[in-house]
Design an enzyme around this catalytic site. Structure first.
Site, mmCIF file in Angstrom:
data_model
loop_
_atom_site.group_PDB
_atom_site.id
_atom_site.type_symbol
_atom_site.label_atom_id
_atom_site.label_comp_id
_atom_site.label_asym_id
_atom_site.label_seq_id
_atom_site.Cartn_x
_atom_site.Cartn_y
_atom_site.Cartn_z
ATOM 1 N N CYS A 187 95.035 -4.199 -103.232
ATOM 2 C CA CYS A 187 95.231 -5.653 -103.278
ATOM 3 C C CYS A 187 95.838 -6.040 -104.622
ATOM 4 O O CYS A 187 95.336 -5.628 -105.678
ATOM 5 C CB CYS A 187 93.893 -6.363 -103.074
ATOM 6 N N CYS A 221 90.832 -12.221 -108.266
ATOM 7 C CA CYS A 221 89.915 -12.479 -107.156
ATOM 8 C C CYS A 221 88.563 -11.813 -107.383
ATOM 9 O O CYS A 221 88.491 -10.651 -107.790
ATOM 10 C CB CYS A 221 90.533 -11.990 -105.851
ATOM 11 N N CYS A 234 86.246 -8.383 -104.286
ATOM 12 C CA CYS A 234 86.029 -6.938 -104.193
ATOM 13 C C CYS A 234 85.709 -6.360 -105.571
ATOM 14 O O CYS A 234 86.326 -6.744 -106.566
ATOM 15 C CB CYS A 234 87.267 -6.239 -103.630
ATOM 16 N N CYS A 239 94.330 -11.062 -97.449
ATOM 17 C CA CYS A 239 93.136 -10.296 -97.795
ATOM 18 C C CYS A 239 93.203 -8.948 -97.088
ATOM 19 O O CYS A 239 93.027 -8.877 -95.864
ATOM 20 C CB CYS A 239 91.880 -11.056 -97.384
ATOM 21 N N GLN A 254 77.394 -10.088 -88.551
ATOM 22 C CA GLN A 254 77.932 -9.003 -89.366
ATOM 23 C C GLN A 254 79.456 -9.102 -89.437
ATOM 24 O O GLN A 254 80.123 -9.262 -88.425
ATOM 25 C CB GLN A 254 77.529 -7.649 -88.784
ATOM 26 N N GLU A 277 62.759 -16.573 -85.957
ATOM 27 C CA GLU A 277 63.934 -17.033 -86.709
ATOM 28 C C GLU A 277 63.713 -18.483 -87.120
ATOM 29 O O GLU A 277 63.126 -19.274 -86.376
ATOM 30 C CB GLU A 277 65.196 -16.906 -85.860
ATOM 31 N N ASP A 291 64.746 -7.799 -90.628
ATOM 32 C CA ASP A 291 66.064 -7.822 -91.267
ATOM 33 C C ASP A 291 66.105 -9.024 -92.193
ATOM 34 O O ASP A 291 66.756 -10.022 -91.910
ATOM 35 C CB ASP A 291 67.156 -7.904 -90.191
ATOM 36 N N CYS A 333 70.053 -5.323 -96.784
ATOM 37 C CA CYS A 333 71.386 -5.446 -97.382
ATOM 38 C C CYS A 333 71.324 -5.380 -98.901
ATOM 39 O O CYS A 333 72.350 -5.485 -99.567
ATOM 40 C CB CYS A 333 72.064 -6.740 -96.929
#
Length: 404
Positions: A56, A64, A67, A142, A217, A270, A329, A356
């Site tokens: 990129c 940016c 990343c 992107c 996701q 939830e 999760d 995560c």
């Protein structure tokens, strides 16, 4: 995504670098009295053999912020992530194990992302924010997003955005023919925009409803990979009772409910109101599934941090006193000690923890170890190539249990 350096005894977190490199770094944050500083590597004096040219053009220092690892070979990216997971488990849970990060179905870590939120500046510039900044950089596209995202970005720039719009969300749902572009107002909520996602799972492909701005996701291969991993990890047997906590729209719930079969029960918890609406619809064909709207800590009777109240909050009468399998999760902060300690008395034969954040996983694993569980397996997935993020699926069982 930073490497740790030391300069005159002070810690410096250096972005755009690699372990073992010698670089010239520019300080981006910090004052003389601070414990640590942040910096960008603006010149590489001794390069690592794992350094590559970023795909990129706006991935360098001061540009940016999306990343962290575009300058790192994909194989080394995965080794770095595995090392971080292993380090957190060692430091916070006292567990020593090697962690291999498994790739998903993407081409060289690019063109995998199906959801991107582009920021809009007060002047109407559409792009992505610079690292730790509110400045909006007008990116050409992107490279980690699927091609439809770049096409939608170009169309949004050509059409322009009205005043009062702070962001433009681009969503490429697998169950829709069209790309969805959502203009996000600065001072009012976004109206519901229902979408359909198709998930290929061991039992066949199923359609699921989700809001355009709801959680899903982002890697196009992640739903299938995670459903498969969780089902294998849970090993649900017909007739069992399963809790699916922090379940969103029911990505796992739908398949777990089917696995319980006739006479089994699936309780899905939830708190997000829009997600609960989709969850009910997604589970409508599963007679043994029950949706419990609310926060996991509230339903378990766990006091919230920062709230003063007399006595311990009441545990929901809808939650059963026991469960065979628990799947959770939680958000990036983890479930927390209170929730974990409330789950231990259920004496589930298996707990499947989807994480995560490696540090949160390690902290909660430590609490489960203290509650009499052992970590019996761990898988890590490279669901966010070119970034420092990694997804893990951990399996814990009561200490001394016969595995299988």
């Amino acid at each position: 995504g930073h490497c740790v350096a030391r300069h005159h005894g002070r810690v410096v977190f250096v972005r755009h670098s690699l372990p073992g490199e010698r670089v010239r770094a520019r300080i981006t944050e910090g004052s003389p009295g601070d414990r640590f500083l942040r910096a960008d590597a603006v010149a590489v004096l001794t390069a690592s053999s794992d350094r590559v040219g970023p795909p990129c053009p706006v991935a360098g220092p001061g540009m940016c912020g999306g990343c962290d690892f575009q300058h790192v070979s994909l194989r080394r990216q995965r080794r770095l992530k595995g090392e971080v997971v292993a380090e957190q488990l060692s430091r916070l849970a006292g567990l020593e194990r090697e962690v291999e990060v498994e790739p998903l179905d993407d081409e060289e870590g690019l063109r995998y992302r199906t959801r991107v939120e582009f920021a809009v500046s007060p002047e109407g510039t559409i792009g992505l924010r610079r690292h730790r900044s509110h400045d909006v950089l007008a990116v050409p596209g992107c490279p980690i997003a699927v091609p439809e995202v770049d096409e939608a970005l170009a169309a949004a720039r050509e059409d322009g955005v009205p005043e009062g719009i702070r962001a433009v969300d681009v969503v490429v749902p697998s169950g829709e023919a069209d790309t969805v572009l959502v203009e996000v107002p600065a001072d009012s909520p976004t109206p519901p925009i229902p979408l359909r996602e198709e998930v290929a799972a061991p039992g066949g492909e199923v359609g699921m409803g989700v809001d355009a701005r709801g959680f899903w996701q982002v890697h196009r291969a992640a739903p299938r990979a995670f459903v498969t991993a969780v089902l294998e990890a849970a090993g649900v047997r017909p007739g069992e009772r399963v809790l699916d906590l922090y379940c969103g729209v029911g990505l796992f719930s739908l398949h777990l409910a089917a696995a319980t079969g006739e006479g089994g029960q699936l309780l899905a918890v939830e708190s997000d109101e829009r997600a609960v609406g989709h969850l009910r619809e997604n589970l409508a064909g599963q007679p043994g599934a029950l949706v419990l709207p609310g926060r996991v800590d509230d339903l378990l009777g766990v006091p919230r941090k920062g709230r003063r109240r007399r006595g311990r909050p009441a545990r929901s009468e809808l939650l059963p006193p026991s469960a065979d399998v628990v799947v959770l999760d939680p958000p990036r902060t983890g479930a927390g000690r209170g929730v974990i300690e409330a789950l231990v008395p259920l004496r589930a034969r298996r707990i499947v923890y989807v994480a995560c954040d490696p540090a949160a996983l390690a902290r909660d694993t430590a609490h489960l170890l203290a509650g009499g569980y052992d970590l019996v397996s761990l898988r890590a997935f490279d669901a966010f190539p070119m970034t420092h993020h990694v997804e893990c699926v951990a399996v814990l069982e009561p200490r001394g249990a016969v595995l299988g």
